[in-house]
Design an enzyme around this catalytic site. Structure first.
Site, PDB file in Angstrom:
ATOM      1  N   ASP A   1       0.115  -2.206  -4.646  1.00 41.88           N
ATOM      2  CA  ASP A   1       0.409  -3.094  -3.517  1.00 41.88           C
ATOM      3  C   ASP A   1       0.370  -4.534  -4.032  1.00 41.88           C
ATOM      4  OD1 ASP A   1      -0.105  -2.845  -0.121  1.00 41.88           O
ATOM      5  OD2 ASP A   1      -0.192  -4.804  -1.098  1.00 41.88           O
TER       6      ASP A   1
ATOM      7  N   ASN B   1      -2.481   4.890   6.715  1.00 36.00           N
ATOM      8  CA  ASN B   1      -1.031   4.977   6.894  1.00 36.00           C
ATOM      9  C   ASN B   1      -0.707   4.411   8.275  1.00 36.00           C
ATOM     10  OD1 ASN B   1       0.769   7.641   8.301  1.00 36.00           O
ATOM     11  ND2 ASN B   1       1.737   6.041   7.110  1.00 36.00           N
TER      12      ASN B   1
ATOM     13  N   VAL C   1       6.232  -2.801   6.748  1.00 39.32           N
ATOM     14  CA  VAL C   1       7.420  -2.327   6.018  1.00 39.32           C
ATOM     15  C   VAL C   1       7.847  -0.984   6.639  1.00 39.32           C
ATOM     16  CG1 VAL C   1       8.374  -1.648   3.779  1.00 39.32           C
ATOM     17  CG2 VAL C   1       6.622  -3.436   3.883  1.00 39.32           C
TER      18      VAL C   1
ATOM     19  N   HIS D   1       4.647   4.757   4.047  1.00 35.24           N
ATOM     20  CA  HIS D   1       3.803   4.536   2.864  1.00 35.24           C
ATOM     21  C   HIS D   1       2.357   4.856   3.180  1.00 35.24           C
ATOM     22  CE1 HIS D   1       4.392   0.761   5.039  1.00 35.24           C
ATOM     23  NE2 HIS D   1       3.147   0.446   4.730  1.00 35.24           N
TER      24      HIS D   1
ATOM     25  N   HIS E   1      -1.402   3.954   2.027  1.00 35.59           N
ATOM     26  CA  HIS E   1      -2.234   3.024   1.263  1.00 35.59           C
ATOM     27  C   HIS E   1      -3.370   3.824   0.642  1.00 35.59           C
ATOM     28  CE1 HIS E   1      -0.806  -0.824   3.160  1.00 35.59           C
ATOM     29  NE2 HIS E   1      -0.500  -0.005   4.153  1.00 35.59           N
TER      30      HIS E   1
HETATM   31  P1  DGP Z   1       1.804  -2.059   6.074  1.00 37.82           P
HETATM   32  O1  DGP Z   1       1.346  -3.343   6.655  1.00 37.82           O
HETATM   33  O2  DGP Z   1       0.892  -0.890   6.379  1.00 37.82           O
HETATM   34  O3  DGP Z   1       3.254  -1.802   6.428  1.00 37.82           O
HETATM   35  O4  DGP Z   1       1.733  -2.249   4.491  1.00 37.82           O
HETATM   36  C1  DGP Z   1       2.778  -2.763   3.706  1.00 37.82           C
HETATM   37  C2  DGP Z   1       2.183  -3.120   2.377  1.00 37.82           C
HETATM   38  O5  DGP Z   1       3.251  -3.305   1.472  1.00 37.82           O
HETATM   39  C3  DGP Z   1       1.360  -4.411   2.347  1.00 37.82           C
HETATM   40  O6  DGP Z   1       0.018  -4.081   1.989  1.00 37.82           O
HETATM   41  C4  DGP Z   1       2.007  -5.269   1.277  1.00 37.82           C
HETATM   42  C5  DGP Z   1       2.910  -4.313   0.537  1.00 37.82           C
HETATM   43  N1  DGP Z   1       4.186  -4.879   0.108  1.00 37.82           N
HETATM   44  C6  DGP Z   1       5.114  -5.488   0.893  1.00 37.82           C
HETATM   45  N2  DGP Z   1       6.184  -5.856   0.141  1.00 37.82           N
HETATM   46  C7  DGP Z   1       5.918  -5.444  -1.125  1.00 37.82           C
HETATM   47  C8  DGP Z   1       6.653  -5.548  -2.348  1.00 37.82           C
HETATM   48  O7  DGP Z   1       7.749  -6.070  -2.432  1.00 37.82           O
HETATM   49  N3  DGP Z   1       6.048  -5.032  -3.454  1.00 37.82           N
HETATM   50  C9  DGP Z   1       4.807  -4.427  -3.406  1.00 37.82           C
HETATM   51  N4  DGP Z   1       4.320  -3.967  -4.552  1.00 37.82           N
HETATM   52  N5  DGP Z   1       4.099  -4.317  -2.276  1.00 37.82           N
HETATM   53  C10 DGP Z   1       4.652  -4.819  -1.144  1.00 37.82           C
END
Ligand code: DGP
Length: 140
Positions: A30, A85, A93, A97, A99
């Protein structure tokens, strides 16, 4: 329409610190970790939420979640693992996904999914990526 950021990671169109991938799933650090080693597991196909997940795919999701959790735990030597999740609410996003978040005894979460930390400049993020990727390979 602008393509989803996690689809772009799955297709390697944008960079991520990938710790594991197979035919259907990919896992990477993340970019804004709750604790260092915070890893995400996503299906390569664009599935938005748990409710959209094909039934036949759910066992594989559980197996891959366990694989990555095991890799994070063994790779960085944390005490435990938190799985989260978000579906729709608090889901920033819209590509499914999980976590996979390392936890240490006595290191408390101050709030739900915050505060976030940062890797030090230099090699620290790559070091975490490598430890987790190696442990996934060893303990598969
Ligand atoms: P959520 O809020 O549960 O939808 O978590 C989305 C997670 O995705 C957040 O912890 C940050 C991560 N994230 C968002 N954009 C990117 C990215 O471009 N690259 C990576 N590695 N993580 C990302």
């Amino acid at each position: 329409m602008e393509e989803c950021i996690f689809c772009k990671i799955a297709k390697k169109e944008i960079k991520a610190d990938i710790v594991f991938e197979n035919e259907n799933f990919i896992s990477f650090l993340d970019k804004s970790p709750i604790f260092k080693g915070h890893t995400l597991l996503i299906p390569k196909n664009h599935i938005e939420t748990l409710f959209d997940f094909p039934e036949g795919y759910l066992k594989e999701l559980a197996v891959e979640t366990k694989r990555i959790a095991n890799g994070v735990k063994k790779g960085i030597g944390c005490d435990g693992i938190l799985l989260i999740n978000n579906n729709i609410i608090s889901q920033s996003v819209p590509h499914f996904h999980v976590h996979i978040i390392p936890r240490e005894k006595g290191k408390l979460l101050r709030g739900f999914m915050w505060p976030r930390t940062k890797y030090k400049d230099g090699n620290e993020e790559e070091e975490f990526r490598e430890k987790i990727a190696k442990a996934i390979e060893i303990f598969k």
